[in-house]
Design a protein around this motif. Structure first.
Motif, short mmCIF file in Angstrom:
data_model
loop_
_atom_site.label_atom_id
_atom_site.label_comp_id
_atom_site.label_asym_id
_atom_site.label_seq_id
_atom_site.Cartn_x
_atom_site.Cartn_y
_atom_site.Cartn_z
N PRO A 181 -2.43 7.00 5.66
CA PRO A 181 -2.53 7.84 4.46
C PRO A 181 -1.91 7.14 3.25
O PRO A 181 -0.75 6.73 3.30
N SER A 182 -2.68 7.00 2.19
CA SER A 182 -2.24 6.21 1.04
C SER A 182 -1.07 6.83 0.29
O SER A 182 -0.36 6.14 -0.42
N ASN A 183 -0.89 8.15 0.45
CA ASN A 183 0.24 8.78 -0.23
C ASN A 183 1.54 8.62 0.55
O ASN A 183 2.61 9.05 0.08
N SER A 184 1.50 8.00 1.72
CA SER A 184 2.70 7.81 2.53
C SER A 184 3.08 6.35 2.74
O SER A 184 4.19 6.05 3.18
N TYR A 185 2.16 5.43 2.43
CA TYR A 185 2.41 4.01 2.67
C TYR A 185 2.03 3.20 1.43
O TYR A 185 1.12 3.58 0.68
N CYS A 186 2.72 2.08 1.25
CA CYS A 186 2.40 1.21 0.13
C CYS A 186 2.70 -0.24 0.51
O CYS A 186 3.75 -0.54 1.09
N GLN A 187 1.78 -1.12 0.18
CA GLN A 187 2.05 -2.54 0.34
C GLN A 187 2.95 -2.96 -0.82
O GLN A 187 2.67 -2.64 -1.99
N ILE A 188 4.03 -3.67 -0.53
CA ILE A 188 5.03 -3.99 -1.56
C ILE A 188 5.09 -5.47 -1.90
O ILE A 188 5.70 -5.84 -2.91
N THR A 200 15.14 4.64 0.13
CA THR A 200 16.32 5.39 -0.32
C THR A 200 16.64 5.10 -1.78
O THR A 200 16.90 6.02 -2.56
N PHE A 201 16.61 3.83 -2.17
CA PHE A 201 16.83 3.42 -3.56
C PHE A 201 15.89 2.26 -3.86
O PHE A 201 15.52 1.50 -2.96
N PHE A 202 15.55 2.11 -5.15
CA PHE A 202 14.76 0.93 -5.51
C PHE A 202 15.00 0.56 -6.97
O PHE A 202 15.31 1.40 -7.81
N VAL A 219 16.30 -4.29 3.85
CA VAL A 219 16.20 -4.37 2.39
C VAL A 219 15.01 -5.28 2.07
O VAL A 219 14.90 -6.39 2.62
N LEU A 220 14.14 -4.82 1.18
CA LEU A 220 12.87 -5.50 0.93
C LEU A 220 12.72 -5.89 -0.53
O LEU A 220 13.33 -5.29 -1.41
N SER A 221 11.87 -6.86 -0.80
CA SER A 221 11.57 -7.27 -2.17
C SER A 221 10.19 -6.79 -2.57
O SER A 221 9.29 -6.65 -1.73
N PHE A 230 3.45 0.65 -6.50
CA PHE A 230 4.62 1.23 -5.83
C PHE A 230 5.30 2.25 -6.72
O PHE A 230 5.65 3.36 -6.28
N SER A 231 5.48 1.92 -8.00
CA SER A 231 6.14 2.84 -8.92
C SER A 231 5.36 4.14 -9.08
O SER A 231 5.94 5.23 -9.09
N GLU A 232 4.03 4.04 -9.18
CA GLU A 232 3.20 5.24 -9.32
C GLU A 232 3.29 6.12 -8.08
O GLU A 232 3.36 7.34 -8.18
N LYS A 233 3.27 5.50 -6.91
CA LYS A 233 3.34 6.28 -5.68
C LYS A 233 4.69 6.97 -5.54
O LYS A 233 4.76 8.11 -5.07
N MET A 234 5.76 6.31 -5.95
CA MET A 234 7.07 6.92 -5.86
C MET A 234 7.23 8.07 -6.85
O MET A 234 7.95 9.03 -6.57
#
Length: 237
Positions: A181-188, A200-202, A219-221, A230-234
């Motif tokens: 589901p695209s509203n729950s996952y995002c390629q970063i 938790t934080f970004f 912790v991811l980049s 990513f920003s839009e989905k969050m």
């Protein structure tokens, strides 16, 4: 790429021909069938597999607004030379209302709206099935926390699943985007995808997660070309 299966309805043949020409230029549209008779469309529509009806309003036999009331389980997009029907169209929950002469760019905006509505109303899958290093597996989506390109074979993806590593064989991130589901996952970034519930934080460049794996907090980049999505989905999460 997600597609919309569309039925076209306009009693005027030149208008219907032009609409079909525009639709053929938009890759997200699959034309199922065209009609120039609203009564014939109503008679046949239950046998058709379609998502959206692109429909003229002023037609003999049945107006487009009456057609909309008869196909309430389907999305409808109105086209018309008359602006005075706009309020009634939106009261019928139309995807959009386009005035003639139609333009490709404006039609594309309407199709994007329909695709978003389809995505938002689609039933959410609970599981996916894929070949793993141990054979074909049925995986609970909610337990998929993080996915990355395998260091052994870049065609494979390694996921953190229910506190263990599982390798998905021969799968691309594009395919994963279709399955999850695209509203729950995002390629970063080029090599990683995250379950948004685990964020938790970004910041602009880094994501802290609630995932603790092998006694280490993940912790991811964020890659530059993935920041906007990513920003839009969050924002909507």
């Amino acid at each position: 790429m997600q597609q919309l299966k569309c039925v076209l309805l306009d009693d005027e043949i030149p208008g219907l021909t032009y609409l079909k020409l525009l639709c053929e230029q938009i890759p997200e549209i699959e034309i199922v069938k065209s009609f120039n008779d609203p009564l014939l469309f109503i008679k046949e529509q239950e046998k058709l597999d379609y998502d959206l009806c692109i429909c003229d309003i002023e037609m003999p036999g049945l107006k487009g607004t009456e057609v909309a009331q008869l196909i309430q389980s389907k999305m409808i997009l109105f086209t018309t030379a008359y602006k005075e029907f706009a309020v009634e169209a939106f009261e019928l929950n139309a995807v959009d209302y386009l005035t003639k002469p139609l333009k490709k760019d404006r039609l594309q905006v309407a199709i994007d709206k329909a695709l978003l509505r389809k995505e938002q109303t689609a039933p959410i899958a609970q599981t996916i099935q894929w070949q793993t290093e141990k054979g074909k597996a049925v995986l609970q989506i909610e337990n998929i926390l993080h996915i990355q390109t395998s260091a052994i074979d870049s065609r494979d993806k390694q996921m953190i699943y229910d506190n263990q590593f599982i390798t998905l064989k021969n799968i691309t991130f594009e395919k994963l985007k279709q399955l999850l589901p695209s509203n729950s996952y995002c390629q970063i970034n080029k090599n990683e995808m995250i379950r948004l519930q685990c964020v938790t934080f970004f910041t602009a460049d880094q994501i802290d997660t609630s995932i603790v794996f092998q006694n280490k907090k993940l912790v991811l980049s964020i890659g530059n070309s993935y920041k906007v999505e990513f920003s839009e989905k969050m924002k909507n999460f």
